[in-house]
Each structure stands twice: as C-alpha cells, then as structure tokens.
Design an enzyme around this catalytic site. Structure first.
Site, PDB file in Angstrom:
ATOM      1  N   LYS A 108      -5.562 -56.648  -3.540  1.00  0.00           N
ATOM      2  CA  LYS A 108      -7.009 -56.389  -3.398  1.00  0.00           C
ATOM      3  C   LYS A 108      -7.491 -56.738  -1.997  1.00  0.00           C
ATOM      4  O   LYS A 108      -8.360 -56.063  -1.444  1.00  0.00           O
ATOM      5  CB  LYS A 108      -7.804 -57.178  -4.438  1.00  0.00           C
ATOM      6  CG  LYS A 108      -7.678 -56.606  -5.827  1.00  0.00           C
ATOM      7  CD  LYS A 108      -8.367 -57.435  -6.904  1.00  0.00           C
ATOM      8  CE  LYS A 108      -7.925 -56.906  -8.275  1.00  0.00           C
ATOM      9  NZ  LYS A 108      -8.477 -57.675  -9.388  1.00  0.00           N
ATOM     10  N   ASN A 154     -19.461 -57.615 -19.431  1.00  0.00           N
ATOM     11  CA  ASN A 154     -18.251 -58.434 -19.393  1.00  0.00           C
ATOM     12  C   ASN A 154     -18.638 -59.900 -19.521  1.00  0.00           C
ATOM     13  O   ASN A 154     -19.823 -60.234 -19.568  1.00  0.00           O
ATOM     14  CB  ASN A 154     -17.442 -58.157 -18.123  1.00  0.00           C
ATOM     15  CG  ASN A 154     -18.211 -58.513 -16.879  1.00  0.00           C
ATOM     16  OD1 ASN A 154     -18.485 -59.677 -16.604  1.00  0.00           O
ATOM     17  ND2 ASN A 154     -18.595 -57.503 -16.100  1.00  0.00           N
TER      18      ASN A 154
END
Ligand code: CTP
Length: 401
Positions: free
Chosen positions: A338, A209
């Site tokens: 989260k 990434n």
C-alpha cells in the site's frame, strides 16, 4: 517559553512536596499562565489554603460540596476551563484514585470531567514509589494517555535516598510550556481523517465498517498537543472533538470524506488517513425503502469508491502522506504494498484480531517508510498516537530537509 493566557488547573494532593507547588504557582504565573488551584483534604494538612489563594490570585477550592464556590464557578465549568491539569504533588493515593476513576472528591471528579490533557508529578517515599501497586496504577494511567512527569531521584524529605522526589517547579513549568506551542509539529497544518464511512443502500440501510474512530481521534489530539493546527475529518462516530483540534468536518460517505479531505489538504503540510474508508458503495441508492421479496435473494451492485490517499498523491503538490493499514494477515507485505501503490511517505500497520484493532482501547502499530520501519508496541491509543506523531514529525522534517 511563554504560557501567556494558558489556563492551568493545579491539583495539589497530600504530600510534603506540596510546599514546592507554592513556588510552582509563581513560576507558572511569571510566564503569563492563569492558575487555579484545587487542594485535596490531605493537601491542606501541609499547606494553607490562604497560601495558594495569595499566590494564584484566585479562590482555592477544596471540596465538591462548597455551595458558594459552586455558584461562582461550578466544577464542570472549572473542568472545561482548564487547558491542562497538573496534579503536583501526585501522592500514591491520588494516583490510585485516578487510576480507578474515583469521583468522591473535587480533584478526582475534575480529572474525570475534563477533556484537558492530564499531567502527574508523583512525589512519595522511594519504597512506596517502587511498590508494584503504585507502578501498576501508573501503567494504567499511562496507557490511558496520562503524562507522568518524573519523579527524580535523590535525598527525600523522610531521610531516605532514592526515586520519588517531585520534579522541581521550573521543570514542571517547562514541561507544561512544551506541551503547548513548541511541540514537534508547531506551526504545521495537519489534516486527520478518522472513523468509518457509511454508504447508503436506501433511506434506512447502509454499508459500514467497525472502525470506532478512536485511533484517528487520538492522532488528532496528539498532533494538536504537538502544536499543529489540526483539521479533523470525521466519519459517522459519536466521539467528542479532542481538545486543541482547530476544526472538525463531519461526513458520512467516502465521496463526502474525499471532498472534505481534498479541500482541507489544499493548504496542509501533513495528511494522516486514519479513516476506514469503504472501498465500495451501492451503485444506486434507492430513494424509497427496499421491500423484502420473500423467497428471493437480493443482489446489490457495488461501485468502486475513489481512493482518497491515491487521489492526494496524484496531485503535483501534496502534503506528506501517512496511511493506515489494518490487516488480518501478512501485515508487512500488505502494508509495504500500500505504501508503494498509494504513493505514501509512511504507513502505520496493525494486525486486526487477537483482541486488538477496532473498538479496543489498546493498539500496536508497525510503521513503514521507504527505507525503514519501527515497531510501536501495544499500549493505549492516546500514548500510541503520541509516539506515532513524534515519528511522523521526524520523518516529515527529514523529507523536507
Ligand atoms: N484509503 C483511502 N481511500 C479509500 C480506501 C482507503 O484513502 N477509498 C486509505 C485509508 O484511509 C488508509 C489506507 O488507505 O489510510 C489503507 O486503507 P485500507 O482499507 O487498508 O486499504 P485498501 O486500499 O482499501 O486495501 P484492502 O481493503 O484491500 O486491504
């Protein structure tokens, strides 16, 4: 506060406040610091080399082109030697040259060649201090993580009254001393993960990434500056280890990162998960390079990676947990989700896109915790990391109180 055996490089640029820097050398040495002085050509018009030589007990350097001095201790060696660089006084010209990355004299070159935190103590006439050119240069330096100490306001050597007086030697000494051990995280063990993870497909290909690791490395440096013993677990990035970081473990995959983080966290007080951990990996890693099958699509089967933060929070005894969330939309909702799902104490969220996020020098964050939030507006990653670390320290202390 002691400065015993601390290695301070004092850069003196051309300004009348240079006379105060003579006393500064004494104040630093009183606390046990080793001080080496570098003067610009301008500074030598205000104070003699012999003065600083006598006060520091070390040779004073004034030029890049001094062959004898270079043979004794080359400028790169001197740049590495320094734990802190303090430019005092920092004249308008010195500030401009540092902002623009000049390297045509010894002091400017040292500031570029050193990884040590840089401190500036500006001193100039109040009209000069207020000039937009000076302020713009300072903004550039601040965003890059340079610390600016002062100036104070009051009567000036030129007779003016206003802002631009250099801080007093004892104030500068205390600021440097505070930057060493008495920081907000003094005595604490902090683990920081940074960078991307790479998941191998075959011996030549991987899934990765776009994380550059810069934000995580800046957090590691800021935590070290705040006095923590920092272990940095780094994914595949080619960044130098920040000064002050005690240990670095290089990893490649999410599984390796998890193992290294769990191991380091066995004794940590705080974990900051700044790494962009890959959520999936190829279910199988081909031992030999996959060959192209012309005319046919390739289907990769992906297996789920362990969640490092969640695996930490599942442990009965775990460090204070700080996560990151890079989101393209609905930042607050996803970040709070989260925070709860992963059992975190705090999460730092940022919007990716619009020129911010991966591979950029700047960033902006919003911090969320159970009963609060705080916005840290756009600035350089070093400065942002310092603000984040200050907030983590405050929340950590509140949680342990
Ligand atoms: N994280 C982790 N282990 C993983 C994935 C993420 O510890 N396997 C951590 C990251 O280091 C970061 C936080 O979890 O601190 C959030 O990462 P992010 O990728 O945004 O979260 P995900 O749970 O993967 O959510 P999504 O990809 O759906 O946004």
């Amino acid at each position: 506060m002691s400065l015993a055996n601390r290695r301070i490089l004092l850069g003196v640029s051309g300004g009348i406040a240079a006379y105060k820097s003579c006393e500064l050398v004494r104040r630093l040495r009183e606390r046990g610091a080793e001080v080496r002085v570098v003067m610009t050509a301008g500074a030598t018009h205000f104070v003699g080399v012999a003065t600083f030589q006598a006060l520091s007990g070390q040779p004073v350097r004034t030029s890049l082109w001094d062959e004898q001095a270079e043979a004794a201790m080359g400028h790169i060696e001197l740049a590495r030697w320094a734990e802190r660089i303090l430019v005092a006084p920092a004249s308008a010209d010195a500030i401009a040259r540092l902002a623009h990355g000049h390297a045509d004299d010894l002091l400017a070159t040292l500031c570029l060649a050193s990884a040590a935190p840089l401190y500036l103590a500006p001193a100039m006439n109040q009209q000069m201090w207020a000039h937009p050119a000076v302020q713009a240069n300072l903004a550039t330096l601040r965003a890059r993580g340079v610390h600016v100490l002062g100036p104070a306001a009051g009567e000036q050597a030129c007779g003016d009254v206003g802002s631009g007086r250099m801080l007093e030697p004892h104030e500068l000494r205390d600021a440097l001393a505070a930057s060493f051990g008495d920081g907000a995280l003094a005595g604490l063990d902090v683990v920081v993960s940074a960078g991307p993870t790479f998941e191998d497909i075959d011996p030549v290909r991987f899934i990765g990434n776009r994380s550059s690791g810069k934000m995580g490395f800046a957090v590691a440096q800021a935590a070290a500056e705040a006095g923590a013993r920092v272990t940095l677990v780094a994914g595949p990035v080619s960044l130098p280890t920040p000064p002050g970081v005690a240990a670095r473990v290089d990893v490649r995959s999410a599984a390796q990162m998890q193992a290294a983080v769990l191991d380091a966290c066995a004794r940590a007080d705080i974990y900051v998960g700044a790494a962009a951990v890959g959520d999936y990996r190829p279910a199988e890693v081909a031992e030999r390079k996959l060959k192209k099958q012309a005319g046919a699509d390739l289907v990769l089967q992906l297996a789920e990676n362990p969640d490092i933060l969640a695996s930490l929070s599942a442990r009965p005894r775990h460090p204070f947990l700080v996560g990151f969330a890079a989101e393209t939309h609905d930042v607050a909702a996803y970040a709070r989700g989260k925070l709860a799902r992963k059992g975190l104490d705090m999460i730092a969220a940022n919007q990716v896109g619009g020129g911010l996020g991966f591979e950029t020098a700047d960033n902006a964050l919003t911090l969320y915790w159970a009963d609060g939030e705080l916005e840290l507006p756009r600035t350089g990653k070093a400065e942002l990391a310092r603000q984040l670390v200050a907030e983590v320290a405050a929340r950590y202390k509140a949680s342990r109180a």
